[in-house]
Design a protein around this motif. Structure first.
Motif, PDB file in Angstrom:
ATOM      1  N   ALA A 183      -8.623   8.997 -32.235  1.00  0.00           N
ATOM      2  CA  ALA A 183      -8.225  10.141 -31.417  1.00  0.00           C
ATOM      3  C   ALA A 183      -9.367  11.150 -31.314  1.00  0.00           C
ATOM      4  O   ALA A 183     -10.067  11.405 -32.307  1.00  0.00           O
ATOM      5  CB  ALA A 183      -6.985  10.807 -32.008  1.00  0.00           C
ATOM      6  N   LYS A 184      -9.540  11.704 -30.129  1.00  0.00           N
ATOM      7  CA  LYS A 184     -10.624  12.656 -29.893  1.00  0.00           C
ATOM      8  C   LYS A 184     -10.080  13.897 -29.204  1.00  0.00           C
ATOM      9  O   LYS A 184      -9.074  13.848 -28.500  1.00  0.00           O
ATOM     10  CB  LYS A 184     -11.718  11.997 -29.050  1.00  0.00           C
ATOM     11  CG  LYS A 184     -12.354  10.778 -29.728  1.00  0.00           C
ATOM     12  CD  LYS A 184     -13.392  10.087 -28.861  1.00  0.00           C
ATOM     13  CE  LYS A 184     -13.990   8.882 -29.584  1.00  0.00           C
ATOM     14  NZ  LYS A 184     -14.991   8.154 -28.763  1.00  0.00           N
ATOM     15  N   ASP A 185     -10.772  15.012 -29.436  1.00  0.00           N
ATOM     16  CA  ASP A 185     -10.351  16.252 -28.790  1.00  0.00           C
ATOM     17  C   ASP A 185     -10.869  16.287 -27.352  1.00  0.00           C
ATOM     18  O   ASP A 185     -11.466  15.317 -26.855  1.00  0.00           O
ATOM     19  CB  ASP A 185     -10.817  17.469 -29.595  1.00  0.00           C
ATOM     20  CG  ASP A 185     -12.342  17.550 -29.719  1.00  0.00           C
ATOM     21  OD1 ASP A 185     -13.064  16.987 -28.862  1.00  0.00           O
ATOM     22  OD2 ASP A 185     -12.816  18.205 -30.668  1.00  0.00           O
ATOM     23  N   GLY A 331      -4.738  13.436 -27.483  1.00  0.00           N
ATOM     24  CA  GLY A 331      -5.494  12.398 -28.159  1.00  0.00           C
ATOM     25  C   GLY A 331      -4.786  11.074 -28.280  1.00  0.00           C
ATOM     26  O   GLY A 331      -5.302  10.137 -28.886  1.00  0.00           O
TER      27      GLY A 331
END
Length: 559
Positions: A183-185, A331
């Protein structure tokens, strides 16, 4: 065993789950087998009888069968628990729930301070961000515990983990990491949440710590004691033991060969290591057949294969049909993750099917269930086979039409009824919305469509305990007290069947366990109250005295 004495266990009442003789007040046992079911007087003419009246005021049922759990349940108690609900470990210690981010962090800070080695990874488990008042625990929170020690927090679903910045640094996880599930911002920087095995495996030190603990003898014993304490006599370790790894078969044999080991275990052969090619799958199938034909013992069984097709609904990684998720967090993918490419499933299922094995497939979402049902359909068209018992595991969003097709194909279902209590409120308001949540874990639909089913805890995802699982299926009460989908409630007798004879059927053991009949194994659950006589809302509160396995009593709570 013909010269062994006959022990007569008397009881206030015996519920046999045998429709030809549903009730009794005594069971005659010789060696590890039942030689008579009836009343005490029926057996007094047997030679060498011994009357055991310890259960004279108690209720006996066939031993509860937990057809979907994991030996991981015995391993995770080596690590601190940071889940939302209060839980008891196998020793009886009660761990209070962590109901907000601050309480999670405080427990982790305490653990960090107690650890001697400053470089040792801090592993914790049970986290479920869906409960944390709208705030999702990510790396920036765990960095408040330590910026030097790697931290790995395993989620309650078993499908996600959250790690701190130091763990990401040591694992090489950054904005360039292409692995699905990292998961990424909004700026493309990983936020510390790792979704599903491919992403979690990047933090190999954290995940490996759990797997090493799971493979230990201590984990196998803790797992068995947890089962005994809630009346379970047979449990399925559904795909968490890597039987192809050196020493694991021997470890299981050492545990289960001990006369004091209090349960029988069906160890599923996990589809680990399969790259989807037919040759590889055939090799896996051959290994699974070898286990079934050459390595079984009285308390250790094989013959089923576990495949994991999608993820977790509360983790937003299960594959569900349109309109997908109601309110997924930032995300997360729009509709979960495939853990096996759907186009590979026909070949995988067919290989195990042709080998005469029974396939159990993890399908939380209805999209996943459809892929598996179609794969079984294709396998049966190419290689017809009676009584295969291929099973959809979890069946959380399985539809009426899917149950109809499962009935037509002779498939089984193992329904995750505990979700109604533990996550029912969140499913109605956050994950799938109330209309779909009302139909989740639809035991009544499965019953109407003629699908044989069991119900399960998926321990450690929820605590093992068939009486609580039965209570969930009968009442469908959420944690807030709401009845979620009253039309999907089932009767007490059907729920008890789902945890005894029908669960035994699913594990290919109904000729030996699941009902109390002459010739079957002397496995029974001992209760303080009659589940047919208490109010349905009180089912989960019935006290368990313990179990009898192969004619040997095992009292709950004893060491």
């Amino acid at each position: 065993m013909t010269d062994a004495p006959v022990r007569i266990f008397t009881a206030k009442k015996v519920h046999t789950m045998d429709p030809t003789q549903p009730f009794a007040t005594a069971i005659a046992v010789q060696g590890d087998r039942i030689v008579g079911v009836g009343d005490r007087e029926d057996f007094l003419d047997f030679p060498q009888t011994e009357v055991d009246e310890r259960f004279g005021n108690k209720i006996l049922l066939p031993g509860f069968v937990e057809a979907h759990s994991h030996v991981m349940s015995g391993a995770l108690w080596e690590f601190p628990y940071v889940g939302f609900y209060e839980r008891s470990d196998p020793t009886g210690r009660v761990w209070s729930g962590c109901q907000d981010v601050d309480s999670v962090l405080q427990r982790l800070i305490q653990c960090d301070q107690e650890m001697v080695d400053p470089d040792q990874t801090l592993v914790a488990w049970g986290l479920d961000p869906i409960f944390l008042q709208g705030e999702r625990l990510v790396a920036k929170h765990l960095d408040q515990v330590s910026t030097k020690r790697p931290i790995f927090v395993f989620h309650a679903s078993g499908h996600l983990a959250t790690v701190n910045s130091e763990m990401m640094r040591q694992s090489g996880i950054d904005q360039h990491t292409p692995t699905p599930g990292v998961a990424k911002d909004d700026s493309g920087v990983p936020n510390g949440e790792l979704q599903e095995p491919a992403a979690m495996s990047l933090a190999s030190d954290g995940l490996a710590t759990i797997f090493i603990a799971m493979m230990s003898s201590e984990a196998k014993w803790s797992y068995a004691l947890e089962a005994r304490n809630c009346g379970v006599t047979t449990a399925a370790d559904l795909g968490t033991t890597r039987l192809t790894m050196e020493g694991q078969l021997e470890a299981w044999r050492q545990a289960t060969d001990d006369p004091q080991y209090p349960i029988r275990v069906v160890v599923a052969f996990g589809n680990f290591g399969s790259d989807g090619t037919p040759a590889n799958i055939r090799d896996m199938a051959e290994k699974a057949v070898h286990l079934r034909e050459h390595e079984e013992s009285a308390k250790l069984r094989f013959g089923i294969v576990k495949i994991v097709l999608d993820g977790s609904i509360q983790g937003f990684t299960a594959r569900i049909s349109h309109p997908h998720y109601l309110d997924p967090p930032p995300g997360h993918p729009g509709n979960g993750l495939w853990l096996i490419p759907p186009e590979q499933m026909p070949d995988i299922v067919s290989a195990y099917h042709q080998a005469g094995l029974t396939v159990h497939c993890h399908c939380n979402g209805d999209e996943a269930a459809q892929v598996f049902i179609d794969a079984v359909d294709a396998a049966l068209q190419t290689h017809p086979r009676e009584d295969h018992r291929h099973t959809v595991q979890h069946c959380q969003l399985t539809t009426e039409q899917q149950y109809k097709k499962m009935s037509e194909l002779g498939m089984n279902a193992n329904i995750f009824a505990n979700h109604i209590f533990y996550w029912g409120d969140q499913h109605a308001t956050i994950t799938v919305g109330s209309p779909r949540a009302e139909k989740m874990d639809g035991c009544a639909t499965a019953e109407r469509e003629g699908v044989k089913f069991s119900i399960h805890s998926d321990a450690p995802i929820t605590p093992m305990g068939q009486l609580h699982t039965i209570w969930c299926a009968v009442n469908r009460l959420t944690a807030s007290g709401n009845i979620l989908g009253p039309e999907e409630r089932i009767g007490v007798h059907k729920a008890l069947q789902a945890c005894t004879i029908d669960a035994a059927h699913q594990l290919l053991m109904d000729n030996e366990i699941g009902s109390l009949e002459n010739g079957k194994l002397a496995d029974f659950t001992v209760l303080e109250s009659d589940p047919y006589e208490v109010e349905p809302e009180e089912l989960k509160n019935i006290q368990v005295w313990g179990t009898v396995v192969g004619g040997v009593p095992f009292q709950a709570g004893s060491q």
